[in-house]
Design an enzyme around this catalytic site. Structure first.
Site, PDB file in Angstrom:
ATOM      1  N   GLY A  60      29.304   2.784 -22.426  1.00 49.44           N
ATOM      2  CA  GLY A  60      29.901   4.020 -22.950  1.00 49.44           C
ATOM      3  C   GLY A  60      31.384   3.962 -23.303  1.00 49.44           C
ATOM      4  O   GLY A  60      31.971   4.984 -23.648  1.00 49.44           O
ATOM      5  N   TRP A  62      33.033   2.798 -25.931  1.00 45.84           N
ATOM      6  CA  TRP A  62      33.362   3.231 -27.306  1.00 45.84           C
ATOM      7  C   TRP A  62      33.178   4.740 -27.451  1.00 45.84           C
ATOM      8  O   TRP A  62      33.972   5.399 -28.114  1.00 45.84           O
ATOM      9  CB  TRP A  62      32.492   2.487 -28.327  1.00 45.84           C
ATOM     10  CG  TRP A  62      33.004   1.109 -28.653  1.00 45.84           C
ATOM     11  CD1 TRP A  62      33.761   0.313 -27.841  1.00 45.84           C
ATOM     12  CD2 TRP A  62      32.827   0.377 -29.871  1.00 45.84           C
ATOM     13  NE1 TRP A  62      34.045  -0.868 -28.473  1.00 45.84           N
ATOM     14  CE2 TRP A  62      33.484  -0.854 -29.716  1.00 45.84           C
ATOM     15  CE3 TRP A  62      32.156   0.640 -31.059  1.00 45.84           C
ATOM     16  CZ2 TRP A  62      33.508  -1.825 -30.719  1.00 45.84           C
ATOM     17  CZ3 TRP A  62      32.181  -0.324 -32.070  1.00 45.84           C
ATOM     18  CH2 TRP A  62      32.847  -1.544 -31.897  1.00 45.84           C
ATOM     19  N   ASP A  95      15.295   2.160 -29.063  1.00 50.34           N
ATOM     20  CA  ASP A  95      15.639   1.097 -29.999  1.00 50.34           C
ATOM     21  C   ASP A  95      15.887   1.741 -31.370  1.00 50.34           C
ATOM     22  O   ASP A  95      14.980   2.357 -31.927  1.00 50.34           O
ATOM     23  CB  ASP A  95      14.455   0.118 -30.064  1.00 50.34           C
ATOM     24  CG  ASP A  95      14.733  -1.056 -30.980  1.00 50.34           C
ATOM     25  OD1 ASP A  95      15.569  -0.914 -31.910  1.00 50.34           O
ATOM     26  OD2 ASP A  95      14.115  -2.105 -30.785  1.00 50.34           O
ATOM     27  N   LYS A 159      29.935  -5.036 -35.012  1.00 50.77           N
ATOM     28  CA  LYS A 159      30.115  -6.361 -34.437  1.00 50.77           C
ATOM     29  C   LYS A 159      29.260  -7.353 -35.234  1.00 50.77           C
ATOM     30  O   LYS A 159      28.132  -7.044 -35.615  1.00 50.77           O
ATOM     31  CB  LYS A 159      29.603  -6.331 -32.992  1.00 50.77           C
ATOM     32  CG  LYS A 159      29.801  -7.629 -32.218  1.00 50.77           C
ATOM     33  CD  LYS A 159      28.797  -7.768 -31.080  1.00 50.77           C
ATOM     34  CE  LYS A 159      29.023  -6.895 -29.879  1.00 50.77           C
ATOM     35  NZ  LYS A 159      30.221  -7.201 -29.111  1.00 50.77           N
TER      36      LYS A 159
HETATM   37  C1  LIG Z   1      28.217  -5.025 -26.022  1.00 50.41           C
HETATM   38  S1  LIG Z   1      27.154  -3.739 -25.487  1.00 50.41           S
HETATM   39  C2  LIG Z   1      27.981  -2.309 -26.122  1.00 50.41           C
HETATM   40  C3  LIG Z   1      29.205  -1.899 -25.341  1.00 50.41           C
HETATM   41  C4  LIG Z   1      29.699  -0.521 -25.751  1.00 50.41           C
HETATM   42  N1  LIG Z   1      30.250  -0.537 -27.094  1.00 50.41           N
HETATM   43  C5  LIG Z   1      30.767  -0.022 -24.817  1.00 50.41           C
HETATM   44  O1  LIG Z   1      31.931   0.097 -25.222  1.00 50.41           O
HETATM   45  O2  LIG Z   1      30.439   0.296 -23.677  1.00 50.41           O
HETATM   46  C6  LIG Z   1      25.795  -3.934 -26.572  1.00 50.41           C
HETATM   47  C7  LIG Z   1      24.679  -2.915 -26.392  1.00 50.41           C
HETATM   48  O3  LIG Z   1      23.772  -2.994 -27.505  1.00 50.41           O
HETATM   49  C8  LIG Z   1      22.523  -2.505 -27.038  1.00 50.41           C
HETATM   50  N2  LIG Z   1      21.438  -2.814 -27.990  1.00 50.41           N
HETATM   51  C9  LIG Z   1      20.970  -4.038 -28.347  1.00 50.41           C
HETATM   52  N3  LIG Z   1      19.950  -3.911 -29.236  1.00 50.41           N
HETATM   53  C10 LIG Z   1      19.776  -2.587 -29.455  1.00 50.41           C
HETATM   54  C11 LIG Z   1      18.871  -1.816 -30.276  1.00 50.41           C
HETATM   55  N4  LIG Z   1      17.934  -2.417 -31.031  1.00 50.41           N
HETATM   56  N5  LIG Z   1      18.959  -0.462 -30.263  1.00 50.41           N
HETATM   57  C12 LIG Z   1      19.890   0.137 -29.483  1.00 50.41           C
HETATM   58  N6  LIG Z   1      20.777  -0.520 -28.689  1.00 50.41           N
HETATM   59  C13 LIG Z   1      20.720  -1.863 -28.662  1.00 50.41           C
HETATM   60  C14 LIG Z   1      22.382  -3.193 -25.682  1.00 50.41           C
HETATM   61  O4  LIG Z   1      21.422  -2.528 -24.890  1.00 50.41           O
HETATM   62  C15 LIG Z   1      23.818  -3.106 -25.137  1.00 50.41           C
HETATM   63  O5  LIG Z   1      23.982  -2.024 -24.263  1.00 50.41           O
END
Ligand SMILES: C[S@@+](CC[C@H](N)C(=O)[O-])C[C@H]1O[C@@H](n2cnc3c(N)ncnc32)[C@H](O)[C@@H]1O
Length: 205
Positions: A60, A62, A95, A159
């Site tokens: 959370g 961002w 997802d 990203k």
């Molecule tokens: C690097 S973390 C994000 C950190 C976040 N921006 C923060 O500041 O806390 C990446 C996230 O992408 C999510 N993710 C990966 N594939 C996904 C998808 N298909 N749909 C939704 N979320 C996804 C993962 O569950 C993970 O929590």
């Protein structure tokens, strides 16, 4: 190296990391928060009335940063993983590429929006090549969604990893958006192949 040893080393490194320390001081849920702070300083795109979708939002960081900058606009966070409540941020668990979730996003906003963020990263497999490919695919799909849901001068920030899908992302971005900038925030670890792509303004095809 054994898994336990790797995670112990990771923990020691984290504790020495200045952005990790700052995230604890400022109450951010992730050190990633500083990447968004830095990119917003550079590109100045979070406005007080913006409506924003945060893909891959958990834990959370961002969404916390977005909420501080956006005073009136709607914010929707979305992740496969659960995210603890943030005041005035709505959350969908799922997802983003599934049809039902896609529909939920569109009906939540019921209108075009200003910003789509994607900090999504695929689960690591141990192979950097596979990881960068899968995260690249997430970016491409998020870009497609962004193109459909954004206002004509909307912003897509995502990203990406330098790797196999990088060129494809570049090509798609050039087709979809007027302005494209690639940027690596100082808070993004040097050893990581992660960079961000900032896109603004939808091109009419
Ligand atoms: C690097 S973390 C994000 C950190 C976040 N921006 C923060 O500041 O806390 C990446 C996230 O992408 C999510 N993710 C990966 N594939 C996904 C998808 N298909 N749909 C939704 N979320 C996804 C993962 O569950 C993970 O929590």
């Amino acid at each position: 190296m054994k898994k336990n040893k790797i995670s112990k080393n990771w923990l020691i490194k984290q504790k020495k990391d200045s952005f990790f320390i700052q995230s604890k001081i400022y109450g951010y849920r992730s050190r990633s928060a500083f990447k968004l702070i830095e990119m917003n300083k550079k590109f100045k795109f979070l406005k007080k009335n913006s409506s924003l979708l945060d893909l891959g939002s958990s834990p959370g960081g961002w969404s916390q940063v977005a909420r501080k900058e956006i005073i009136k606009g709607k914010i929707l966070a979305l992740d496969i993983k659960f995210m603890e409540k943030i005041g005035n941020v709505d959350f969908i668990q799922g997802d983003f590429s599934e049809k039902e979730i896609y529909k939920k996003i569109f009906s939540y906003f019921n209108n075009k929006i200003d910003v789509v963020l994607s900090d999504m990263a695929a689960n690591t497999t141990g192979s950097k090549m596979i990881d960068s490919y899968r995260t690249g695919e997430l970016c491409l799909n998020a870009m497609k969604l962004a193109k459909e849901i954004l206002n004509p001068d909307g912003v897509f920030l995502s990203k990406i990893f330098m790797g196999s899908v990088y060129e494809e992302i570049n090509e798609k971005a050039k087709k979809y958006f007027k302005k494209i900038v690639k940027y690596k925030p100082l808070s993004s670890k040097k050893e990581s192949k992660e960079i961000y792509i900032f896109c603004k303004g939808i091109l009419k095809i």
